[in-house]
Write a protein that holds these residues in place. Structure first.
Motif, short mmCIF file in Angstrom:
data_model
loop_
_atom_site.label_atom_id
_atom_site.label_comp_id
_atom_site.label_asym_id
_atom_site.label_seq_id
_atom_site.Cartn_x
_atom_site.Cartn_y
_atom_site.Cartn_z
N LEU A 78 0.82 -1.22 0.00
CA LEU A 78 0.00 0.00 0.00
C LEU A 78 0.85 1.27 0.00
CD1 LEU A 78 -2.94 -0.97 2.38
CD2 LEU A 78 -2.95 -0.78 -0.11
N ALA A 79 1.99 1.24 0.67
CA ALA A 79 2.87 2.43 0.67
C ALA A 79 3.45 2.67 -0.71
CB ALA A 79 3.98 2.25 1.70
N ILE A 80 3.78 1.61 -1.42
CA ILE A 80 4.30 1.78 -2.78
C ILE A 80 3.21 2.34 -3.69
CG2 ILE A 80 5.08 0.52 -4.83
CD1 ILE A 80 6.70 -1.23 -2.94
N LEU A 81 2.00 1.77 -3.61
CA LEU A 81 0.90 2.28 -4.43
C LEU A 81 0.59 3.73 -4.10
CD1 LEU A 81 -1.51 -0.79 -4.46
CD2 LEU A 81 -0.09 0.06 -6.33
N TYR A 82 0.58 4.04 -2.80
CA TYR A 82 0.32 5.41 -2.37
C TYR A 82 1.38 6.37 -2.90
CZ TYR A 82 -0.28 9.32 0.88
OH TYR A 82 -0.45 10.56 1.43
N VAL A 104 4.90 16.95 -7.75
CA VAL A 104 5.79 16.94 -6.59
C VAL A 104 5.72 15.58 -5.93
CG1 VAL A 104 6.30 18.02 -4.37
CG2 VAL A 104 5.39 19.39 -6.25
N GLY A 105 6.87 15.03 -5.54
CA GLY A 105 6.92 13.73 -4.87
C GLY A 105 6.72 13.87 -3.38
N PHE A 106 7.08 12.83 -2.65
CA PHE A 106 6.93 12.80 -1.21
C PHE A 106 8.27 12.89 -0.53
CE2 PHE A 106 3.16 10.34 -2.45
CZ PHE A 106 2.21 11.09 -1.80
N THR A 107 8.23 13.28 0.74
CA THR A 107 9.44 13.21 1.55
C THR A 107 9.52 11.82 2.17
OG1 THR A 107 8.31 13.97 3.55
CG2 THR A 107 9.24 15.67 2.10
N TYR A 108 10.70 11.48 2.67
CA TYR A 108 10.85 10.16 3.30
C TYR A 108 9.94 10.04 4.52
CZ TYR A 108 13.44 11.92 7.30
OH TYR A 108 13.79 12.56 8.45
N PHE A 109 9.72 11.15 5.24
CA PHE A 109 8.88 11.11 6.42
C PHE A 109 7.45 10.72 6.06
CE2 PHE A 109 5.79 13.22 9.17
CZ PHE A 109 6.08 12.58 10.36
N GLU A 110 6.90 11.29 5.01
CA GLU A 110 5.52 10.99 4.62
C GLU A 110 5.35 9.51 4.27
OE1 GLU A 110 4.17 15.25 2.75
OE2 GLU A 110 5.37 13.89 1.53
N TYR A 114 3.30 6.95 6.68
CA TYR A 114 2.16 6.25 6.10
C TYR A 114 2.32 4.74 6.25
CZ TYR A 114 -1.13 4.55 2.62
OH TYR A 114 -2.14 3.88 2.00
N MET A 115 3.52 4.23 5.98
CA MET A 115 3.75 2.79 6.07
C MET A 115 3.57 2.29 7.50
SD MET A 115 7.06 0.57 4.88
CE MET A 115 6.95 1.12 3.19
N LEU A 116 4.10 3.01 8.49
CA LEU A 116 3.98 2.57 9.88
C LEU A 116 2.53 2.66 10.36
CD1 LEU A 116 7.22 4.04 11.43
CD2 LEU A 116 6.58 1.64 11.31
N VAL A 117 1.83 3.73 9.99
CA VAL A 117 0.42 3.86 10.39
C VAL A 117 -0.40 2.73 9.77
CG1 VAL A 117 -1.65 5.27 10.10
CG2 VAL A 117 0.47 6.32 10.88
N VAL A 118 -0.21 2.46 8.50
CA VAL A 118 -0.97 1.40 7.84
C VAL A 118 -0.63 0.04 8.46
CG1 VAL A 118 -1.24 0.15 5.66
CG2 VAL A 118 -1.32 2.64 5.69
N GLN A 119 0.65 -0.21 8.73
CA GLN A 119 1.02 -1.50 9.33
C GLN A 119 0.37 -1.69 10.68
OE1 GLN A 119 3.37 -2.23 12.11
NE2 GLN A 119 2.81 -4.37 11.81
N LEU A 120 0.42 -0.66 11.52
CA LEU A 120 -0.16 -0.79 12.86
C LEU A 120 -1.67 -0.96 12.78
CD1 LEU A 120 1.96 1.86 14.77
CD2 LEU A 120 2.03 -0.62 15.06
N MET A 121 -2.33 -0.21 11.92
CA MET A 121 -3.79 -0.31 11.81
C MET A 121 -4.20 -1.68 11.27
SD MET A 121 -4.73 3.55 10.55
CE MET A 121 -6.20 3.03 9.79
N ILE A 122 -3.49 -2.18 10.28
CA ILE A 122 -3.84 -3.50 9.71
C ILE A 122 -3.56 -4.59 10.73
CG2 ILE A 122 -3.15 -5.19 7.97
CD1 ILE A 122 -2.91 -2.86 6.02
N PHE A 123 -2.45 -4.51 11.46
CA PHE A 123 -2.14 -5.51 12.48
C PHE A 123 -3.21 -5.53 13.57
CE2 PHE A 123 0.13 -6.60 16.47
CZ PHE A 123 0.32 -7.94 16.19
N TRP A 124 -3.60 -4.37 14.07
CA TRP A 124 -4.64 -4.31 15.11
C TRP A 124 -5.96 -4.83 14.58
CZ3 TRP A 124 -2.95 1.32 16.22
CH2 TRP A 124 -1.80 1.30 17.03
#
Length: 131
Positions: A78-82, A104-110, A114-124
């Motif tokens: 999902l992070a790659i698609l995003y 305009v692209g994204f910064t590394y932080f974004e 996004y990847m950490l938020v999605v991982q935590l939400m999907i895991f929960w």
């Protein structure tokens, strides 16, 4: 995967750090701060979320490990698609309302946030659905 996981007490530290740093990020909007504060707080927020992500649950078993691995895979895709689609969508919407819009692209932080938020939400969510 257990070799790379932290003990459960780091999860609590990650929660406290994440919420405290997120509060600081909101509070800094009301003050003038030096230029180095924003990257420092962004990095510390990512570290706090990473502590939550890689810490063991209280009852860590093979099923939880499977759910965790599945959530990492889904978050990665999902992070790659995003990262690929969101700049194009922003560009298209910007062109509709403003002719000067640039791609305009994204910064590394974004991307990492996004990847950490999605991982935590999907895991929960996977844990909740499989109980």
């Amino acid at each position: 995967m257990n070799k790379f996981q932290l003990s459960n007490k780091f999860k609590k530290i990650g929660y406290y750090a994440t919420f405290f740093i997120f509060g600081l990020m909101i509070a800094k909007k009301f003050f003038d701060e030096p230029i180095w504060v924003k990257p420092l707080l962004s990095g510390l927020l990512l570290v706090g979320m990473l502590l939550i992500s890689i810490s063991k649950d209280r009852e860590e078993d093979e099923f939880i490990e499977t759910l965790r691995a599945q959530s990492y895979r889904i978050a990665f895709v999902l992070a790659i698609l995003y990262s690929l689609l969101q700049p194009i969508i922003n560009y298209g919407v910007g062109k509709l309302f403003n002719a000067d819009e640039k791609l305009v692209g994204f910064t590394y932080f974004e991307v990492l946030f996004y990847m950490l938020v999605v991982q935590l939400m999907i895991f929960w969510q996977l844990k909740r659905l499989n109980r």
